[in-house]
Design a protein around this motif. Structure first.
Motif, short mmCIF file in Angstrom:
data_model
loop_
_atom_site.label_atom_id
_atom_site.label_comp_id
_atom_site.label_asym_id
_atom_site.label_seq_id
_atom_site.Cartn_x
_atom_site.Cartn_y
_atom_site.Cartn_z
N LEU A 99 3.87 -5.08 -7.06
CA LEU A 99 4.80 -5.24 -5.99
C LEU A 99 4.01 -4.89 -4.79
O LEU A 99 3.66 -3.87 -4.62
CB LEU A 99 5.97 -4.39 -6.14
N TYR A 100 3.48 -5.89 -4.10
CA TYR A 100 2.83 -5.78 -2.71
C TYR A 100 3.67 -4.69 -1.79
O TYR A 100 4.90 -4.92 -1.49
CB TYR A 100 2.58 -7.10 -2.04
N SER A 101 3.04 -3.54 -1.48
CA SER A 101 3.79 -2.82 -0.76
C SER A 101 3.03 -2.02 0.61
O SER A 101 2.08 -1.30 0.17
CB SER A 101 4.10 -1.75 -1.67
N ASN A 102 3.56 -2.37 1.76
CA ASN A 102 3.03 -1.42 2.90
C ASN A 102 3.44 -0.01 2.65
O ASN A 102 2.67 0.81 2.97
CB ASN A 102 3.92 -2.08 3.90
N THR A 103 4.78 0.34 2.25
CA THR A 103 5.19 1.71 2.14
C THR A 103 4.14 2.44 0.82
O THR A 103 3.89 3.61 1.26
CB THR A 103 6.58 1.63 1.23
N GLU A 106 1.26 3.42 2.99
CA GLU A 106 1.70 4.68 4.08
C GLU A 106 1.95 5.78 3.11
O GLU A 106 1.32 6.96 3.72
CB GLU A 106 3.01 4.23 4.67
N ALA A 107 2.40 5.98 1.74
CA ALA A 107 2.38 7.05 1.04
C ALA A 107 0.92 7.54 0.65
O ALA A 107 0.82 8.52 0.48
CB ALA A 107 3.19 6.62 -0.12
N LEU A 108 -0.14 6.79 0.53
CA LEU A 108 -1.15 6.96 0.23
C LEU A 108 -1.75 7.75 1.51
O LEU A 108 -2.54 8.54 1.17
CB LEU A 108 -2.19 5.78 -0.02
N PHE A 120 -4.28 10.97 8.62
CA PHE A 120 -5.16 9.80 8.06
C PHE A 120 -6.14 9.14 9.10
O PHE A 120 -7.23 8.75 8.81
CB PHE A 120 -4.25 9.21 7.36
N ALA A 121 -5.45 8.84 10.11
CA ALA A 121 -6.21 8.09 11.26
C ALA A 121 -7.47 8.66 11.64
O ALA A 121 -8.73 8.14 11.81
CB ALA A 121 -5.27 8.04 12.62
N ASP A 122 -7.67 10.13 11.69
CA ASP A 122 -8.83 11.01 11.94
C ASP A 122 -9.90 10.65 10.60
O ASP A 122 -10.81 10.61 10.77
CB ASP A 122 -8.54 12.33 12.39
N TYR A 123 -9.13 10.80 9.59
CA TYR A 123 -9.92 11.03 8.33
C TYR A 123 -10.63 9.37 8.39
O TYR A 123 -11.82 9.41 8.00
CB TYR A 123 -9.11 11.02 7.07
N VAL A 139 -7.59 2.86 13.55
CA VAL A 139 -6.43 2.84 12.34
C VAL A 139 -5.23 3.83 12.63
O VAL A 139 -5.41 4.92 11.86
CB VAL A 139 -6.85 2.96 10.73
N ALA A 140 -4.56 3.78 13.61
CA ALA A 140 -3.53 4.42 14.10
C ALA A 140 -2.24 3.91 13.76
O ALA A 140 -2.06 2.67 13.40
CB ALA A 140 -3.52 4.57 15.54
N GLY A 141 -1.17 4.77 13.35
CA GLY A 141 0.19 4.32 13.07
C GLY A 141 0.04 4.16 11.34
O GLY A 141 -0.43 5.00 10.47
N SER A 142 0.63 3.15 10.99
CA SER A 142 0.53 2.53 9.41
C SER A 142 -0.92 2.42 9.11
O SER A 142 -1.43 1.42 9.49
CB SER A 142 1.44 1.45 9.33
N PRO A 143 -1.04 3.07 8.05
CA PRO A 143 -2.56 2.48 7.34
C PRO A 143 -2.52 1.27 6.55
O PRO A 143 -3.33 0.68 5.97
CB PRO A 143 -3.04 3.58 6.47
#
Length: 270
Positions: A99-103, A106-108, A120-123, A139-143
């Motif tokens: 199931l292809y998932s943006n969510t 984001e959880a990752l 995460f953006a800093d990482y 990569v700011a906002g949603s990964p």
């Protein structure tokens, strides 16, 4: 490369493209290479690379719990966590469907941020972008979908994907091989695929049809495309990678012209 001039005839306001050989040299480039474009889901391979670095550094483990009940970091990277495409809803048991998932991505990102105590953006910036000299990328906002980059920067990333310096070669080999084989699912824009093979953050071409790469692309080809009209593929058999960024949303135009470009590039590489 003459084949890259094909982008001049694409029905888009602006396009840029490049081909990178396995040794990191640029075989050809065309268009505004330093123009920043929204990546959409081409963000995911960059985010995945940061996640794999977090695994190698010992901050997280592939098989530790992350996401919904029963899911792991590995499930999130491979789109098998069971999470819905764009909402916090579980639709399947982990490991049973692709199931292809943006969510899920984001959880990752949230999971790694908590494990490392670094946003995460800093990482991503510290682990991937700065070491590779990708200074125009963020990569700011949603990964899953909010990255911005240039062809010039993605040339550096494409070189890394073919001769890794940041990751161990065996880690990248695992990430670009099929994980949870045999699972079927929908490839966005291309319908149901059986199987819908995926690695850890990278889509695997295998025998999928229809597909956004070319008819001449090897089954080992891996990469990603984005709904903002972007793609990056690496074909290990051809010893090359190709990047194309545009400012027109994915649609029937891309389904028509992307495979034509890919086949022309592979033919010219010979």
């Amino acid at each position: 490369m003459q084949s890259l001039r094909m982008i001049e005839n694409w029905p888009v306001p602006t396009a840029a493209a490049a081909v990178v050989r396995a040794d990191g040299t640029v075989a050809g480039a065309h268009g505004p290479l330093e123009r920043r474009f929204p990546l959409a889901s081409v963000t995911k391979p960059i985010a995945a690379y940061a996640a794999l670095l977090a695994v190698e550094e010992g901050a997280v483990e592939l098989d530790e719990p992350a996401g919904p009940e029963g899911s792991t970091v590995r499930h999130l990277l491979a789109h098998t966590s069971g999470l819905a495409f764009d909402e916090q809803r579980t639709m399947a048991e982990p490991g049973t469907r692709r199931l292809y998932s943006n969510t899920g991505f984001e959880a990752l990102g949230d999971h790694i941020a908590k494990a490392t105590d670094i946003p995460f953006a800093d990482y991503v910036r510290e682990a991937v972008l700065e070491p590779l000299g990708m200074h125009a990328t963020e990569v700011a906002g949603s990964p899953a979908k909010d990255g911005i980059s240039t062809v010039g920067d993605l040339i550096r990333f494409a070189a890394e994907l073919q001769a890794p310096r940041l990751l161990a070669p065996q880690t990248l080999a695992e990430a670009t091989s099929v994980v949870f084989p045999g699972l079927s699912g929908v490839l966005p824009g291309y319908g149901h695929q059986k199987p819908n093979d995926w690695g850890l953050g990278f889509e695997i071409r295998d025998g999928k049809s229809p597909h956004w790469t070319g008819s001449a692309s090897s089954p080992r080809t891996f990469g990603h495309f984005g709904q903002s009209g972007t793609f990056l593929w690496v074909d290990p058999e051809a010893g090359a990678a190709c990047i194309a960024l545009t400012d027109r949303a994915f649609g029937p135009w891309a389904i028509e012209v992307w495979p034509q470009l890919t086949d022309a590039v592979l033919d010219e590489l010979g």
